[in-house]
Design a protein around this motif. Sequence first.
Motif, PDB file in Angstrom:
ATOM      1  N   ALA A  84       0.833  -1.208   0.000  1.00 42.53           N
ATOM      2  CA  ALA A  84       0.000   0.000   0.000  1.00 42.53           C
ATOM      3  C   ALA A  84       0.866   1.257   0.000  1.00 42.53           C
ATOM      4  CB  ALA A  84      -0.924  -0.004   1.209  1.00 42.53           C
ATOM      5  N   ALA A  85       1.980   1.238   0.747  1.00 39.69           N
ATOM      6  CA  ALA A  85       2.870   2.394   0.790  1.00 39.69           C
ATOM      7  C   ALA A  85       3.567   2.594  -0.551  1.00 39.69           C
ATOM      8  CB  ALA A  85       3.905   2.220   1.901  1.00 39.69           C
ATOM      9  N   ILE A  86       3.963   1.469  -1.172  1.00 34.87           N
ATOM     10  CA  ILE A  86       4.614   1.553  -2.487  1.00 34.87           C
ATOM     11  C   ILE A  86       3.644   2.110  -3.528  1.00 34.87           C
ATOM     12  CG2 ILE A  86       5.649   0.201  -4.341  1.00 34.87           C
ATOM     13  CD1 ILE A  86       6.705  -1.720  -2.202  1.00 34.87           C
ATOM     14  N   GLN A  87       2.417   1.609  -3.493  1.00 36.88           N
ATOM     15  CA  GLN A  87       1.422   2.070  -4.469  1.00 36.88           C
ATOM     16  C   GLN A  87       1.106   3.563  -4.285  1.00 36.88           C
ATOM     17  OE1 GLN A  87      -2.217  -0.161  -4.350  1.00 36.88           O
ATOM     18  NE2 GLN A  87      -3.060   0.821  -6.187  1.00 36.88           N
ATOM     19  N   GLN A 121       3.996   5.531  -5.705  1.00 39.24           N
ATOM     20  CA  GLN A 121       4.002   5.488  -7.167  1.00 39.24           C
ATOM     21  C   GLN A 121       2.924   6.404  -7.751  1.00 39.24           C
ATOM     22  OE1 GLN A 121       3.565   1.280  -7.884  1.00 39.24           O
ATOM     23  NE2 GLN A 121       5.792   0.933  -7.936  1.00 39.24           N
ATOM     24  N   THR A 122       1.776   6.493  -7.084  1.00 39.78           N
ATOM     25  CA  THR A 122       0.715   7.398  -7.544  1.00 39.78           C
ATOM     26  C   THR A 122       1.195   8.849  -7.475  1.00 39.78           C
ATOM     27  OG1 THR A 122      -1.018   5.872  -6.808  1.00 39.78           O
ATOM     28  CG2 THR A 122      -1.634   8.182  -7.127  1.00 39.78           C
ATOM     29  N   LYS A 123       1.868   9.205  -6.379  1.00 41.44           N
ATOM     30  CA  LYS A 123       2.403  10.561  -6.246  1.00 41.44           C
ATOM     31  C   LYS A 123       3.469  10.833  -7.320  1.00 41.44           C
ATOM     32  CE  LYS A 123       1.684  11.052  -1.247  1.00 41.44           C
ATOM     33  NZ  LYS A 123       2.371  11.252   0.074  1.00 41.44           N
ATOM     34  N   ALA A 124       4.294   9.828  -7.600  1.00 45.84           N
ATOM     35  CA  ALA A 124       5.355   9.998  -8.594  1.00 45.84           C
ATOM     36  C   ALA A 124       4.760  10.206  -9.991  1.00 45.84           C
ATOM     37  CB  ALA A 124       6.279   8.783  -8.591  1.00 45.84           C
ATOM     38  N   ARG A 125       3.714   9.452 -10.326  1.00 46.72           N
ATOM     39  CA  ARG A 125       3.068   9.616 -11.635  1.00 46.72           C
ATOM     40  C   ARG A 125       2.405  10.989 -11.743  1.00 46.72           C
ATOM     41  NH1 ARG A 125       1.653   4.081 -10.921  1.00 46.72           N
ATOM     42  NH2 ARG A 125      -0.337   4.719 -10.007  1.00 46.72           N
TER      43      ARG A 125
END
Length: 204
Positions: free
Chosen positions: A86-89, A92-96
């Motif tokens: 969940a933390a990785i996802q 990744q959403t913030k990075a996109r």
Amino acid sequence: MKKILIALALAGVATPVLAQQLPAAVIVTVDRQEMIATSAAAKAAQAELKPKADALNARLNQLRTSLSAEEKTLRDTQPQQGALPAAIQAWQTKARDFENRRVQADQELQRRQQEIQQAEQWVVKQINDGAQPIISQIMREKGANIAVDEQVTIQHAAAIDVTADVVARLDKALPKVSITPPAPPAGAAPAAPAPAAPAAPPRR
């Protein structure tokens, strides 16, 4: 044989006649770069375009500062190996989202820069067009039959340079020009800004 001799004789007569019909070259030179840069119209246009250029630079600095800070935050908060999915996802959403906004920022800056460049090109075209009848008039006054851009000459006498005269008359005839290019013809698609190069996601 007689016909051949007559034809050769006629050809020998025609050549000097044709040569006499060509006037001697009388040349004037115009430094088009100086003509544009020193004209009143160009100076007035530069004064009008300066706020747009300043605003573009301010926006560039603003985006550079904010995006750099956000990119650093993403690097510092990147989940370590073995972190919860969940933390990785979420990261990744913030990075996109960050990458999308960076691309949009690049496109905005390119569009605004393109607008300024198009305005500058329109200014130059108007000055060049306005100078043509003035150059023609000066050529008639001086008995010249050729006008050459000084930038393409290797050497020339200063006496044949009419740039100052052209600028003086141009300032009276065209003291100001528009910085707003005409709208493209109906149905013509506007030039799209060049796509931004994809950037790698932030890494530690």
